[in-house]
Structures are given as C-alpha cells and as structure tokens.
Enzyme design. Structure first.
Site, PDB file in Angstrom:
ATOM      1  N   HIS A 131      53.719 -61.436  21.391  1.00 50.53           N
ATOM      2  CA  HIS A 131      52.262 -61.388  21.596  1.00 50.53           C
ATOM      3  C   HIS A 131      51.880 -60.108  22.332  1.00 50.53           C
ATOM      4  O   HIS A 131      50.988 -59.373  21.934  1.00 50.53           O
ATOM      5  CB  HIS A 131      51.747 -62.628  22.328  1.00 50.53           C
ATOM      6  N   TYR A 132      52.598 -59.827  23.406  1.00 54.42           N
ATOM      7  CA  TYR A 132      52.335 -58.634  24.230  1.00 54.42           C
ATOM      8  C   TYR A 132      52.620 -57.361  23.417  1.00 54.42           C
ATOM      9  O   TYR A 132      51.823 -56.422  23.413  1.00 54.42           O
ATOM     10  CB  TYR A 132      53.216 -58.707  25.477  1.00 54.42           C
ATOM     11  N   SER A 133      53.755 -57.342  22.723  1.00 55.65           N
ATOM     12  CA  SER A 133      54.131 -56.162  21.933  1.00 55.65           C
ATOM     13  C   SER A 133      53.102 -55.898  20.837  1.00 55.65           C
ATOM     14  O   SER A 133      52.699 -54.745  20.601  1.00 55.65           O
ATOM     15  CB  SER A 133      55.515 -56.360  21.319  1.00 55.65           C
TER      16      SER A 133
END
Ligand code: NAD
Length: 250
Positions: A156-158
C-alpha cells in the site's frame, strides 16, 4: 543574499507538526521564509508553533489532507494570512501496518493510499492556483524509496509513493513554463516517530540495506528540501531526488 535565501517566500508544509515536516519548517524559517503548518494533530501543531515562533511568522491550520473541503479551506486561509502562497511541501504521510500484499487489510490499504497519494493530489489541487497567481513557485513532494523499489510487506505504502512520483512528473511538465518547479524526494529510513508504526524486524531489515549503515537524520532531509524550495533549484522539475545513504535496493 543568495538564491537559497527564502525571504518573502510563504511555504505550506503538510504534516509539519513533527518529524521531517517540523525539521523542514525549521529549515525554511531559518532561510527567511514564513511557514504555514498543516496537520491533522492540533495539539502537536500548537506545540510546534510555540517552539518555532521565535524563528519567524508561523501560521497553522488543522487540516486533514484526505478532505477536499479541509485542504481548500486551509489554502484559502493561508493565502489570506500571507497574501500569497509560493512554496508547497507535501510531507504528511503514514506507513500503515506491515503485511504480505494478500493479507493486507483493505481498510488499511485505502487509508494509506488516501493520505499518502490522494492527500498530495488534494493539496496540489487547492494550492497550485495560488502559486500560478503568484507567478513563481516550488512544490516538493516527500515520496519514498519504497515508491521506486517496492518494499516487501508494504504494498500500500509502496504503491502510494510510486503514485506520488508519477504525480510529481505530470505536474512538473504541466507547470514547466509557469516558473514553478515540482520535484520529489525519495528517502530511505529517516529517524522519526513513523518508525513506531513498524515492527523491529522491519526496521532492522531496512537499516541493513543502507550502505552507510545508519538511518538518515531529519536535518539531512530538510537540507535537500530547503534547496528544492529555493530559487537555486531552477532547472530541475518533475525530478526524483534520492536520500538513501547510498542504498541501491531493498
Ligand atoms: P511522522 O509520523 O513523524 O509525521 C507525519 C505527520 O503527518 C504527523 O504530524 C501527522 O499528524 C501528519 N498527518 C498524518 N495524517 C495526516 C492527515 N490525514 N492530514 C494531515 N496531516 C497528517 O512522519 P515522518 O517520518 O516525519 O514522515 C514524513 C513523510 O516522509 C511521510 O510522507 C513519510 O511517508 C515520508 N517518509 C518518511 C520516511 C522515514 O523513514 N521517516 C522515509 C521515507 C519517506
């Protein structure tokens, strides 16, 4: 006076109440800018303002970057306070919980993408018209090396940070002839409270991948951002600046 001097610049810094955002605020104030700290945490905002106010004009706005009305109201209030906006630093972000992609909670996915990517879009949407009206501007987006490499257990962050890199490139081209430079920074790990959201195992893994064998300091991030916010940064736009201690890949 040199071109790193930010006298007469007014800078919005999202997530400016702590961590990297706070260090950026400190740096920009020391270079002569006035700052508007936008953060969802009102208590942290007031404490940051109390600590920074001796350095210059510090305006604050309680803002949720995921809200169209909140970001628009803050842009209008900031422009009314200073008379104009010339610098925007999109720094607010969260890490989310670590899990394999197929085990990620959908709510967590949406929250990370909402804050880390849609938040950057909404703040740009609300502030760029003011930069255009000013006839000069600098936008700096804090992405992450995760957006270039894809960190395991943080899809999600990437994905959100990869999106910030794409947004930076699009916006940089759109504004290339408007005297507004738009760039992003891709840090590896910088020592802040955001690490509290990660497991020790994840933190150790990330440190082991940094050739300098240490995490970055908030002042080191603020130093690069300070240059990107200045008139000295004049022929770089839509660009991605690493801040990784020489780290090649996760
Ligand atoms: P931090 O947790 O110390 O500070 C983040 C700030 O953002 C907080 O003050 C928080 O209240 C604010 N915020 C969170 N959600 C918000 C929302 N919806 N609206 C407005 N404000 C909100 O984090 P940090 O480590 O200083 O990270 C700053 C930025 O740098 C983030 O975008 C992060 O992804 C990025 N980054 C950090 C690191 C690192 O190792 N610290 C590495 C790469 C990228």
């Amino acid at each position: 006076m040199n071109n790193l001097d930010l006298t007469n610049q007014t800078a919005v810094i999202t997530g400016g109440a702590r961590g990297i955002g706070y260090a950026i605020a400190q740096r920009l104030l020391q270079s002569g800018a006035s700052v508007s700290l936008w953060d969802v945490d009102d208590a942290a905002l007031q404490s940051a303002k109390a600590k920074l106010t001796s350095l210059g004009d510090v305006h604050t706005a309680k803002v949720d970057v995921t809200s169209e009305s909140s970001t628009q109201a803050a842009a209008d209030a900031t422009a009314a306070h200073f008379g104009y906006i010339s610098v925007v630093v999109n720094n607010a972000g969260i890490a989310g919980t670590n899990a394999k992609t197929w085990e990620l909670d959908v709510t967590d996915w949406r929250r990370v993408v909402d804050i880390d990517l849609t938040g950057v879009f909404l703040v740009c949407r609300a502030t760029i018209p003011y930069l255009l009206k000013n006839g000069y501007g600098r936008v700096v987006n804090i992405a992450s090396v995760a957006g270039k490499e894809g960190n395991p257990n943080a899809a999600h962050y990437s994905a959100a940070k990869a999106g910030v890199i794409g947004l930076t490139k699009s916006l940089g081209k759109e504004l290339a002839t408007s005297n507004i430079c738009v760039n992003c920074v891709t840090p590896a790990v910088i020592e802040t409270d955001i690490l509290k959201q990660l497991t020790q195992q994840h933190i150790d893994y990330m440190r082991s991948k940094i050739p300098m064998n240490r995490f970055g300091k908030v002042e080191e991030a603020a130093s690069l951002v300070g240059w990107l916010c200045s008139a000295d940064c004049s022929f770089s736009t839509g660009a991605v600046f690493d801040l990784t201690g020489g780290r090649a890949t996760y």
